[in-house]
Design an enzyme around this catalytic site. Structure first.
Site, PDB file in Angstrom:
ATOM      1  N   GLU A   1       6.752  16.989 -26.341  1.00  0.00           N
ATOM      2  CA  GLU A   1       6.236  17.469 -25.050  1.00  0.00           C
ATOM      3  C   GLU A   1       6.853  18.820 -24.683  1.00  0.00           C
ATOM      4  O   GLU A   1       6.203  19.674 -24.093  1.00  0.00           O
ATOM      5  CB  GLU A   1       6.501  16.445 -23.941  1.00  0.00           C
ATOM      6  CG  GLU A   1       5.856  15.079 -24.178  1.00  0.00           C
ATOM      7  CD  GLU A   1       4.356  15.014 -23.838  1.00  0.00           C
ATOM      8  OE1 GLU A   1       3.826  15.926 -23.187  1.00  0.00           O
ATOM      9  OE2 GLU A   1       3.723  14.018 -24.253  1.00  0.00           O
TER      10      GLU A   1
ATOM     11  N   HIS B   1       4.493   7.724 -28.633  1.00  0.00           N
ATOM     12  CA  HIS B   1       3.575   8.625 -27.934  1.00  0.00           C
ATOM     13  C   HIS B   1       3.816  10.084 -28.357  1.00  0.00           C
ATOM     14  O   HIS B   1       2.885  10.812 -28.696  1.00  0.00           O
ATOM     15  CB  HIS B   1       3.777   8.458 -26.425  1.00  0.00           C
ATOM     16  CG  HIS B   1       2.946   9.381 -25.592  1.00  0.00           C
ATOM     17  ND1 HIS B   1       1.583   9.273 -25.486  1.00  0.00           N
ATOM     18  CD2 HIS B   1       3.291  10.461 -24.831  1.00  0.00           C
ATOM     19  CE1 HIS B   1       1.115  10.227 -24.686  1.00  0.00           C
ATOM     20  NE2 HIS B   1       2.136  10.960 -24.286  1.00  0.00           N
TER      21      HIS B   1
ATOM     22  N   GLU C   1      -5.848  16.644 -10.793  1.00  0.00           N
ATOM     23  CA  GLU C   1      -6.489  16.757 -12.098  1.00  0.00           C
ATOM     24  C   GLU C   1      -7.957  17.116 -12.020  1.00  0.00           C
ATOM     25  O   GLU C   1      -8.784  16.489 -12.659  1.00  0.00           O
ATOM     26  CB  GLU C   1      -6.298  15.441 -12.881  1.00  0.00           C
ATOM     27  CG  GLU C   1      -6.245  15.702 -14.358  1.00  0.00           C
ATOM     28  CD  GLU C   1      -5.744  14.498 -15.128  1.00  0.00           C
ATOM     29  OE1 GLU C   1      -5.894  13.376 -14.651  1.00  0.00           O
ATOM     30  OE2 GLU C   1      -5.212  14.711 -16.215  1.00  0.00           O
TER      31      GLU C   1
ATOM     32  N   ARG D   1       0.807  -1.227   0.000  1.00  0.00           N
ATOM     33  CA  ARG D   1       0.000   0.000   0.000  1.00  0.00           C
ATOM     34  C   ARG D   1       0.840   1.276   0.000  1.00  0.00           C
ATOM     35  O   ARG D   1       0.358   2.333   0.398  1.00  0.00           O
ATOM     36  CB  ARG D   1      -0.967   0.035   1.186  1.00  0.00           C
ATOM     37  CG  ARG D   1      -1.936  -1.141   1.197  1.00  0.00           C
ATOM     38  CD  ARG D   1      -3.109  -0.916   2.126  1.00  0.00           C
ATOM     39  NE  ARG D   1      -3.824  -2.167   2.303  1.00  0.00           N
ATOM     40  CZ  ARG D   1      -3.539  -3.038   3.259  1.00  0.00           C
ATOM     41  NH1 ARG D   1      -2.588  -2.779   4.136  1.00  0.00           N
ATOM     42  NH2 ARG D   1      -4.220  -4.152   3.337  1.00  0.00           N
TER      43      ARG D   1
ATOM     44  N   HIS E   1      -3.921   9.955 -28.267  1.00  0.00           N
ATOM     45  CA  HIS E   1      -4.285   8.608 -27.806  1.00  0.00           C
ATOM     46  C   HIS E   1      -5.073   7.874 -28.878  1.00  0.00           C
ATOM     47  O   HIS E   1      -4.909   6.676 -29.075  1.00  0.00           O
ATOM     48  CB  HIS E   1      -5.103   8.686 -26.511  1.00  0.00           C
ATOM     49  CG  HIS E   1      -4.267   8.978 -25.298  1.00  0.00           C
ATOM     50  ND1 HIS E   1      -4.818   9.247 -24.066  1.00  0.00           N
ATOM     51  CD2 HIS E   1      -2.933   9.046 -25.122  1.00  0.00           C
ATOM     52  CE1 HIS E   1      -3.858   9.474 -23.190  1.00  0.00           C
ATOM     53  NE2 HIS E   1      -2.695   9.362 -23.811  1.00  0.00           N
TER      54      HIS E   1
ATOM     55  N   LYS F   1       5.388  22.444 -16.042  1.00  0.00           N
ATOM     56  CA  LYS F   1       4.548  21.332 -15.588  1.00  0.00           C
ATOM     57  C   LYS F   1       4.360  21.387 -14.076  1.00  0.00           C
ATOM     58  O   LYS F   1       3.251  21.167 -13.570  1.00  0.00           O
ATOM     59  CB  LYS F   1       5.136  19.984 -16.005  1.00  0.00           C
ATOM     60  CG  LYS F   1       4.243  18.836 -15.557  1.00  0.00           C
ATOM     61  CD  LYS F   1       4.429  17.553 -16.297  1.00  0.00           C
ATOM     62  CE  LYS F   1       3.361  16.554 -15.856  1.00  0.00           C
ATOM     63  NZ  LYS F   1       3.519  15.240 -16.479  1.00  0.00           N
TER      64      LYS F   1
ATOM     65  N   ARG G   1      -4.992  21.245 -14.658  1.00  0.00           N
ATOM     66  CA  ARG G   1      -4.010  20.255 -15.071  1.00  0.00           C
ATOM     67  C   ARG G   1      -4.318  19.625 -16.419  1.00  0.00           C
ATOM     68  O   ARG G   1      -3.417  19.190 -17.129  1.00  0.00           O
ATOM     69  CB  ARG G   1      -3.925  19.164 -13.998  1.00  0.00           C
ATOM     70  CG  ARG G   1      -2.901  18.116 -14.309  1.00  0.00           C
ATOM     71  CD  ARG G   1      -2.638  17.296 -13.070  1.00  0.00           C
ATOM     72  NE  ARG G   1      -1.751  16.186 -13.372  1.00  0.00           N
ATOM     73  CZ  ARG G   1      -1.023  15.563 -12.472  1.00  0.00           C
ATOM     74  NH1 ARG G   1      -1.088  15.941 -11.219  1.00  0.00           N
ATOM     75  NH2 ARG G   1      -0.250  14.568 -12.805  1.00  0.00           N
TER      76      ARG G   1
ATOM     77  N   LYS H   1       1.768  10.957 -11.725  1.00  0.00           N
ATOM     78  CA  LYS H   1       0.899   9.972 -12.370  1.00  0.00           C
ATOM     79  C   LYS H   1       1.673   8.688 -12.604  1.00  0.00           C
ATOM     80  O   LYS H   1       2.777   8.701 -13.146  1.00  0.00           O
ATOM     81  CB  LYS H   1       0.428  10.490 -13.723  1.00  0.00           C
ATOM     82  CG  LYS H   1      -0.665  11.522 -13.643  1.00  0.00           C
ATOM     83  CD  LYS H   1      -1.170  11.766 -15.048  1.00  0.00           C
ATOM     84  CE  LYS H   1      -2.286  12.775 -15.070  1.00  0.00           C
ATOM     85  NZ  LYS H   1      -2.805  12.938 -16.439  1.00  0.00           N
TER      86      LYS H   1
ATOM     87  N   HIS I   1      -3.226  15.278 -26.582  1.00  0.00           N
ATOM     88  CA  HIS I   1      -3.246  13.899 -26.086  1.00  0.00           C
ATOM     89  C   HIS I   1      -4.537  13.153 -26.398  1.00  0.00           C
ATOM     90  O   HIS I   1      -4.515  11.947 -26.577  1.00  0.00           O
ATOM     91  CB  HIS I   1      -2.978  13.866 -24.577  1.00  0.00           C
ATOM     92  CG  HIS I   1      -1.534  14.065 -24.229  1.00  0.00           C
ATOM     93  ND1 HIS I   1      -0.837  15.217 -24.534  1.00  0.00           N
ATOM     94  CD2 HIS I   1      -0.632  13.250 -23.623  1.00  0.00           C
ATOM     95  CE1 HIS I   1       0.411  15.110 -24.108  1.00  0.00           C
ATOM     96  NE2 HIS I   1       0.566  13.935 -23.551  1.00  0.00           N
TER      97      HIS I   1
ATOM     98  N   ASN J   1      -2.695  18.020 -21.297  1.00  0.00           N
ATOM     99  CA  ASN J   1      -3.078  16.990 -22.267  1.00  0.00           C
ATOM    100  C   ASN J   1      -3.270  17.552 -23.669  1.00  0.00           C
ATOM    101  O   ASN J   1      -3.856  16.892 -24.521  1.00  0.00           O
ATOM    102  CB  ASN J   1      -4.350  16.288 -21.795  1.00  0.00           C
ATOM    103  CG  ASN J   1      -4.088  15.466 -20.538  1.00  0.00           C
ATOM    104  OD1 ASN J   1      -3.100  14.751 -20.466  1.00  0.00           O
ATOM    105  ND2 ASN J   1      -4.962  15.598 -19.560  1.00  0.00           N
TER     106      ASN J   1
END
Lengths: 357, 357
Positions: free
Chosen positions: A184, A264, A236, A120, A251, A226, A240, A142, A247, A244
């Site tokens: 990026e 990517h 998010e 955990r 994606h 960032k 934030r 992330k 993105h 993206n």
């Protein structure tokens, strides 16, 4: 070496950027609750840098175990992640054992997620070895893995204790991946800093030649932007999402073309051009802005147009993206160069015109 | 109905306890960011209660999907968890979709972990249907799955939005599982409240007969004690470890006997007796205290002695428990009845005497 602090209260952490950091265990040791680490790397990066990092840490009295994963986005799966858990349990790693991610974004995302879940939550340190991971995945917390039905669908927010971006490691990065990382970097200019965008336009050749001062500045400024955005919106909720840019389209390209065929960063580059075109369609950008976006993307060695995909494939793939709310597609677009906005108000006719030209 | 609030700042949540709660959608609806839920249950509980819960929620205008998992600790694995992710992605569940766990501790732990990881975190509500999960796993935010090398080794801390403990569901619980749940109830008395222990001694027959007032009080007081301990130490830095009384021994019993042969609560019961015996060996408890511990455990229909296992198996299994630090075994013992302490100072000779009598 330049150092930047990501300000997240009691989970703040430093990002060190510069040459030769792999040898500098003193940047890692103060963050270890116990002098015991598990380095997670991949089959491409480990032969290049694992021995050096291990020697540095052992020289500082740290007990170092490691696990080497297969390389590639295709392995960003539960099965591969489980190799890390197997190694941790096999070594009886405890709650104060620190994981160190040595590799690109996939290694970083998986190591971070393993650290988030093992018992955990255990600490982890990022040592990103690609430009993409140095400017992107090492800031923001992330972590995660892919699911057959969607990218990064399973994961956690888990902040590292520290990030070491050793710019020397970019010397062994294939040119195509360097370009993907630059996508990026360009993104940060487009969403938040038109002056940085202009600096990138003037310095793209130096960056692609890995000029040390230029590359350090580009990484530093990207991380800084960032970090500002993430600090303002750690989980998010709103702002934030501007990170993206490109993105949602990207994606869909990655998914539509089959993961691994487009990098990517390449998909994001083409996605940023689509976002610019959509922004023009909504009256926010002019023709010159779109042309400038395409030019900087091309100058970085990146595709400035999307592949042909059926319209339904686009909509289908974008609907699986996480930027969906109440069944409505939301897009990150540009109000002007250097200023991103989030909108759910893109008419399907506009989308169709841009995606199926 | 009794209601208790677990105080965790902006993640505080209510626990409602009483009969007939399955029909009371109004206890759930205010916690849904979107009127869309995915109920996760298992093949034993779903036929009993899924239709009722679904009807109540649909009556309140909620769109309800569900996924039914195989029943049992043996299925507390990544493979089973993945059925939840498959269902969520197949249904295009979004970040505001709420997961509802309808079942015992395994369903609760897996649903909570799925909620922690799906798109890096979605809300969830617990509807525990066993005594064990009502008094234990619905408070504390621990979620997770097992790994072949250790129980609950992979997981997250993720707090529910609300817990509904419907005491009517205990009517369908096998007597053996009711007893297993009572082990945790007894634990709360032993670690923190000798008066509650005395109340349990006086009311054990009523509890085993599911007297509504008695069972509601036992659940309420157990959750209250656990909530106090968890609120003081959400991420298990110190105090919270006292909740593991009997668990280090218990995990070794479960693992040594093969998971599923002893119920968790049965292993914990025998583990609590071992903890009491170890506490006597250290001079903290007297013979009468140990006898009292064995008697209440027996009165609840639980084993008051551990199975025979080789000493190395004990040590090996306990070393995999999460309560290890710096390679040293730590135990939760009793300074007196009603007062638990954590210690790393149990001599191996003492352990050997107690484990191999």
């Amino acid at each position: 070496m330049q150092t930047l602090t990501v300000d997240l209260g009691d989970r703040s952490y430093p990002i060190h950027i510069g040459p030769g950091l792999l040898d500098r265990a003193e940047l890692i040791v103060p963050h270890l609750p116990q002098k015991r680490v598990m380095v997670v790397s991949n089959a491409t990066v480990a032969p290049l840098y694992l021995a050096r990092l291990t020697a540095a840490l052992e020289g500082a009295g740290v007990t170092v175990a490691n696990v080497v994963l297969p390389d590639g986005e295709a392995y960003k799966t539960w099965e591969t992640l489980n190799l890390v858990f197997d190694a941790l349990l096999g070594q009886r790693a405890e709650r104060k054992t620190t994981l160190i991610a040595l590799g690109g974004g996939v290694v970083g995302d998986m190591t971070g997620f393993a650290a988030a879940c093992y018992q955990r939550g255990v600490p982890f340190v990022q040592v990103p070895t690609t430009l993409l991971s140095q400017v992107d995945s090492s800031v923001g917390g992330k972590t995660g893995i892919n699911h057959p039905l969607g990218k990064n669908m399973i994961g956690a927010f888990h902040q590292p204790q520290a990030v070491l971006a050793d710019t020397d490691t970019l010397q062994t990065l294939p040119a195509r991946e360097l370009s993907a990382g630059l996508a990026e970097v360009i993104k940060y200019g487009l969403i938040r800093d038109v002056e940085f965008l202009a600096w990138l336009e003037a310095n793209m050749a130096r960056l692609r030649a890995l000029d040390p001062a230029a590359i350090t500045h580009a990484i530093h400024r990207s991380c800084e932007i960032k970090a500002q955005v993430v600090a303002a919106d750690e989980r998010e909720g709103g702002l934030r999402a501007i990170l993206n840019l490109g993105h949602t389209f990207g994606h869909a390209i990655e998914s539509g073309m089959g993961y691994g065929n487009w990098l990517h960063g390449e998909a994001v580059a083409a996605g940023m051009v689509l976002a610019a075109q959509t922004s023009r369609r909504l009256g926010w950008l002019g023709d010159a802005d779109v042309a400038r976006t395409r030019a900087i993307v091309r100058a970085a060695g990146l595709p400035d147009a999307a592949p042909e995909l059926p319209f339904d494939t686009w909509i289908e793939s974008m609907g699986h993206d996480k930027k969906v709310e109440g069944g409505r597609l939301r897009f990150v677009l540009l109000k002007q160069l250097g200023e991103a906005v989030i909108t759910g108000e893109v008419p399907e006719t506009a989308l169709r015109e841009i995606l199926i030209p």
